[in-house]
Design an enzyme around this catalytic site. Structure first.
Site, PDB file in Angstrom:
ATOM      1  N   SER A  22     -37.628 -37.531  26.419  1.00  0.00           N
ATOM      2  CA  SER A  22     -36.964 -36.459  27.163  1.00  0.00           C
ATOM      3  C   SER A  22     -37.050 -35.119  26.449  1.00  0.00           C
ATOM      4  CB  SER A  22     -35.520 -36.868  27.452  1.00  0.00           C
ATOM      5  OG  SER A  22     -34.914 -35.921  28.300  1.00  0.00           O
ATOM      6  N   HIS A  23     -35.900 -34.594  26.064  1.00  0.00           N
ATOM      7  CA  HIS A  23     -35.829 -33.249  25.494  1.00  0.00           C
ATOM      8  C   HIS A  23     -35.976 -33.244  23.975  1.00  0.00           C
ATOM      9  CE1 HIS A  23     -32.100 -35.372  25.910  1.00  0.00           C
ATOM     10  NE2 HIS A  23     -31.696 -34.776  24.815  1.00  0.00           N
ATOM     11  N   ASP A  66     -39.619 -34.256  29.929  1.00  0.00           N
ATOM     12  CA  ASP A  66     -40.111 -35.186  30.948  1.00  0.00           C
ATOM     13  C   ASP A  66     -39.788 -34.730  32.376  1.00  0.00           C
ATOM     14  OD1 ASP A  66     -37.394 -35.622  30.452  1.00  0.00           O
ATOM     15  OD2 ASP A  66     -37.494 -37.675  31.174  1.00  0.00           O
ATOM     16  N   ASP A 118     -36.926 -33.903  34.016  1.00  0.00           N
ATOM     17  CA  ASP A 118     -35.774 -34.280  34.831  1.00  0.00           C
ATOM     18  C   ASP A 118     -34.590 -33.321  34.681  1.00  0.00           C
ATOM     19  OD1 ASP A 118     -35.165 -35.103  32.297  1.00  0.00           O
ATOM     20  OD2 ASP A 118     -34.633 -37.167  32.837  1.00  0.00           O
ATOM     21  N   ARG A 119     -34.617 -32.445  33.689  1.00  0.00           N
ATOM     22  CA  ARG A 119     -33.506 -31.498  33.535  1.00  0.00           C
ATOM     23  C   ARG A 119     -33.855 -30.143  34.134  1.00  0.00           C
ATOM     24  NH1 ARG A 119     -30.573 -32.359  27.693  1.00  0.00           N
ATOM     25  NH2 ARG A 119     -30.206 -34.576  28.002  1.00  0.00           N
ATOM     26  N   LYS A 167     -32.644 -37.891  37.720  1.00  0.00           N
ATOM     27  CA  LYS A 167     -32.392 -36.476  37.935  1.00  0.00           C
ATOM     28  C   LYS A 167     -33.744 -35.777  38.055  1.00  0.00           C
ATOM     29  CE  LYS A 167     -31.404 -35.951  33.014  1.00  0.00           C
ATOM     30  NZ  LYS A 167     -30.593 -37.006  32.413  1.00  0.00           N
TER      31      LYS A 167
END
Ligand code: G1P
Ligand code: ZN
Length: 543
Positions: A113-114, A280, A282-283, A377
């Site tokens: 992710s982040h 990725d 989604d945010r 998300k």
């Protein structure tokens, strides 16, 4: 090509966290480490003969070798087909979209992710179930249990597969289909939003925007949709090429890490709208001209304005937010007369509510917003939702948010993160506070009176499963709250998150959030001794 059975020993640390198994790249580079975890996933799935799997990742360092390994293991286990994103690239929302569209037995997402990437950064792997969502706890627990007892894994002895040209090829008896990473996702977005209207906004003279791909996975999606399909001028997307180390940056869309974007939108007058997504995809972070939209407010505003957007015009079944997310959306739900659910942190808790049609929109304070269109998300979806609203309302972001506050009141909200602090004292902080909570109920703390104080637990209304110890809550009689929890996604030491919230029914003008929250910040220090236990004078990141 033969199927090899390779002897291995269990790694005892393969417990998935808030969002899959996340570790330093060097951990994943240990011989057998990735293979063991993939074997544990496949064993947990049971019979996969002839099934289809979706596979892709955010393009970070180690993505490509991991894709090759998983393809060869999938072939050795009898999968019929793997649809893999071109170059091994698929955003998390695009993966969820593909799993659902092609009704596969699930998908594997390679991402941390982040978290930063590169040889010294992080890597991760996550399994998503046939509904397109992150595996629920009973499955991640089963994978973990299996990972602790493995003695061998199976893998096809074969050359690497070409991941760069579209089309199908064989890997043993299995078909590998290299798919366009963007097309199916773009079609889904087009089915939800008024692309003609957004196109008018983006090509008209009144509106300028910039989207920051942060050198992560959303770049190709944003180029194709915002510039290609919707006509945004070249340069609408910055940092749009995915890089293995995200250009050395931290691909987390907040005011600290998306500093290039923040400089553009806050320092000059060139842009009416700014947005960014994470590693990725989604945010999302939404900015107006010199204006930051709190993610919790963003969820509330999307809920209040959803009737303007084609895909949501027929009304919302309900909404959900994670527990630490502000209660701004609760007030909109109350006015709309729809249910509002409070779930533990992590997207997996929304899955059952979405599947059961109890909710249409959901979100988290951590820059995550989404809907029933997939089971993750979705960063670009949130950006398009905002653009659709702005294209209809033709208001500035700041005016739209101010209008919302005038109608519903304003929730001042902030999260303070203390990243990578020593693990033992951080756990002691939580344990001591947990023990103290019952004694605080009914007490006065400064200007506040404690209405409730507990460790949040959640019973899933659909399957009845119970999730305990999801964060310490201190709620006050006027609706203000303090929440403390330890991150489940960090990879170094512990990360303490403090969430602060205060409601003002009649907000006046522009007030600084940290100033308004100052007495709550002091209260948090008083009850939890954060400085003492973390050894830090101040948070690492304030969002
Ligand atoms: C963090 C966020 C959480 C989000 C998760 C995955 O988890 O706080 O809302 O669902 O990342 O993106 P945490 O590190 O707090 O466990
Ligand atoms: Zn993410």
């Amino acid at each position: 090509m033969t199927i090899q059975t390779v002897a291995t020993r269990p790694f005892l640390d393969q417990k998935p966290g808030t969002s899959g198994l996340r570790k330093a790249v060097t951990v994943f580079q240990q011989p057998h480490y990735l293979e063991n975890f993939v074997q544990a996933i496949f064993d947990t799935l049971g019979n996969v003969q002839g099934q289809t799997l979706i596979l892709g990742g955010d393009g970070r360092y180690h993505n490509r070798p991991a894709v090759q390994t998983i393809l060869k293991m999938a072939a050795a286990h009898g999968f019929g087909r793997v649809k893999v994103g071109q170059g091994g690239i698929l955003s998390t929302p695009a993966t969820s979209c593909l799993i659902r569209k092609y009704a596969t037995c699930g998908g594997i997402i390679l991402s941390a992710s982040h978290n930063p990437g590169g040889p010294d950064g992080d890597f991760g792997i996550k399994f998503n179930t046939p509904n397109g969502g992150p595996a629920p706890e009973k499955i991640t627990e089963a994978i973990y249990t299996r990972s602790r007892e493995l003695s061998e894994y199976r893998i096809l002895d074969a050359a690497d597969v070409d991941l760069d040209s579209l089309g199908t090829r064989s890997l043993g008896a299995m078909t590998v289909e290299v798919v366009d990473s963007v097309l199916d996702y773009q079609a889904l977005m087009e089915s939800l939003f008024d692309f003609d209207r957004i196109r008018d906004l983006l090509t008209g003279p009144q509106f300028t925007m910039v989207f920051d791909g942060m050198h992560a996975v959303t770049g190709p999606y944003a180029h194709a949709i915002l510039e290609g399909r919707l006509g945004g001028p070249a340069g609408t997307v910055i940092h749009g090429t995915p890089l293995e180390d995200f250009g050395g940056g931290h691909p987390d869309p907040n005011l600290v890490y998306a500093h290039d974007l923040v400089d553009l939108v806050f320092k000059g007058d060139d842009y009416d709208f700014g947005a960014a997504s994470d590693g990725d995809g989604d945010r999302n972070m939404i900015l107006g001209r010199r204006f930051f939209v709190t993610p919790s407010d963003s969820l509330a505003i999307l809920t209040a304005q959803a009737h303007l957007v084609p895909g949501y015009r027929d009304g919302l079944a309900g909404v959900a937010r994670s527990m630490p997310t502000s209660q701004a959306v609760d007030r909109v739900a109350a006015k709309l007369g729809i249910d509002c659910y409070e779930t533990p942190t992590g997207w997996k808790f929304f899955g059952n509510l979405l599947d059961a049609h109890r909710i249409t929109l959901c979100g988290e304070e951590s820059f995550g917003t989404g809907s029933h269109h997939i089971r993750e998300k979705d960063g670009l979806w949130a950006v398009l939702f905002w653009l659709n609203i702005l294209a209809v309302r033709r208001l500035s972001v700041a005016d739209l948010v101010q209008e919302h506050w005038q109608t519903y009141g304003r929730t001042f909200y902030s999260r303070h993160d203390y990243e990578a602090v020593p693990s033992d004292p951080a756990h002691t902080l939580i344990e001591q506070l947990r023990a103290k909570l019952p004694t605080l109920v009914g007490q006065r703390l400064g200007a506040y009176k404690v209405a409730y104080a507990d460790d949040f637990s959640y019973t899933d209304p659909i399957d009845g499963s119970l999730s305990q110890n999801q964060g310490l809550r201190l709620g006050f009689t006027d609706g203000a709250r303090l929440v403390f929890r330890l991150s489940g996604t960090g990879t170094q030491g512990a990360t303490l998150r403090l969430y602060l919230e205060r409601y003002d029914p009649q907000p006046a003008g522009r007030q600084d959030t940290q100033t308004v929250l100052a007495d709550l910040i002091a209260l948090a220090e008083q009850v939890a001794q954060i400085r003492h236990f973390t050894g830090r004078e101040a948070p690492t990141v304030i969002t």
